[in-house]
Design an enzyme around this catalytic site. Sequence first.
Site, PDB file in Angstrom:
ATOM      1  N   ASP A 162       3.972  -1.036  -7.939  1.00 31.49           N
ATOM      2  CA  ASP A 162       4.495  -0.752  -6.612  1.00 31.49           C
ATOM      3  C   ASP A 162       3.802  -1.712  -5.647  1.00 31.49           C
ATOM      4  O   ASP A 162       2.786  -2.331  -5.979  1.00 31.49           O
ATOM      5  CB  ASP A 162       4.185   0.710  -6.268  1.00 31.49           C
ATOM      6  CG  ASP A 162       4.519   1.060  -4.835  1.00 31.49           C
ATOM      7  OD1 ASP A 162       5.630   0.749  -4.390  1.00 31.49           O
ATOM      8  OD2 ASP A 162       3.637   1.640  -4.162  1.00 31.49           O
ATOM      9  N   ASP A 215       3.708  -1.383  -1.503  1.00 26.64           N
ATOM     10  CA  ASP A 215       3.057  -0.799  -0.328  1.00 26.64           C
ATOM     11  C   ASP A 215       1.997   0.219  -0.745  1.00 26.64           C
ATOM     12  O   ASP A 215       2.265   1.130  -1.538  1.00 26.64           O
ATOM     13  CB  ASP A 215       4.086  -0.121   0.573  1.00 26.64           C
ATOM     14  CG  ASP A 215       5.025  -1.123   1.212  1.00 26.64           C
ATOM     15  OD1 ASP A 215       5.454  -0.894   2.342  1.00 26.64           O
ATOM     16  OD2 ASP A 215       5.327  -2.156   0.577  1.00 26.64           O
TER      17      ASP A 215
END
Length: 293
Positions: free
Chosen positions: A92, A94
């Site tokens: 991922d 953020d």
Amino acid sequence: MTQNLRVVAYAERLDDGHRTSLLAVLRELGRVVDEAGARTPRFEVLTLELVPSAPTSRIRVALRTWSPTTGAGAAVVPAPVYLPGPKLLILDVDSTLIRQEVIELLAAHAGREAEVAAVTDAAMRGELDFAQSLHQRVLALRGLPVSVIDDVVDRIELSVGAERLVSAYHRAGHPVGVVSGGFSQVLDPLAARLRLTFAVANELEIADGRLTGRVSGAVVDRRTKERVLRESAARAAVPLAATVAVGDGANDLDMLAAAGLGVAFNAKPAVRAAAGAALDLPDLDVVRHLSDV
């Protein structure tokens, strides 16, 4: 024949007390046949190879009980993740690969950072549908000049250990990619900088030099993240059991569950509980030691 497992303990500092107490826990769950340690300027790792006599789920429960009493983290690593052979790392973006939430950096230009951050937190806890929450948050960006994207790109800060982790996988010849609920206009320069194998994200719609407050195409949600993991592994001829996925929010849950080892990185409680490993030490480089890269 039962495959061996690795148990990896990690903390800023590990001492003989950690080792002794961990061995006592594992003695009830299997036989330790090998042991190794590693130290970096920021953390220490203890790796134990275990011939299990109990189910992996029971070992994980025991380690989750051990960790809070010692202040150290611990993970069970399946053999395909650490044995020699092709691997794949998918992250991922953020609050995982990078320290910030990109949409909040963008929303700050509209004076709506706090409002958007509240929605982001609820979505990451799994309290809101991710796609709906993303549309709601992106609407707050309507009318911003496209120049704000360059400003946000300049402000991105990688998480501690991110470059070391990615570089280690590259040196070993393993593909590394990211899949993000953020935006390709911000992610693409970062992906080029890190020489990522692939990068998948949403695309902000732009018209007449301004953000429209909409995204183009389907939203990258938790189902998309899992699909990207599976397709990327197949394309690279990497067994799914030899993949490692890292994330922090509810939209990462399907990806973490599908991977050979799902790592919750400074994650929300629901994600920590579901992941194969919970990493609270704020250094992504620890993941390299979990997968023996």
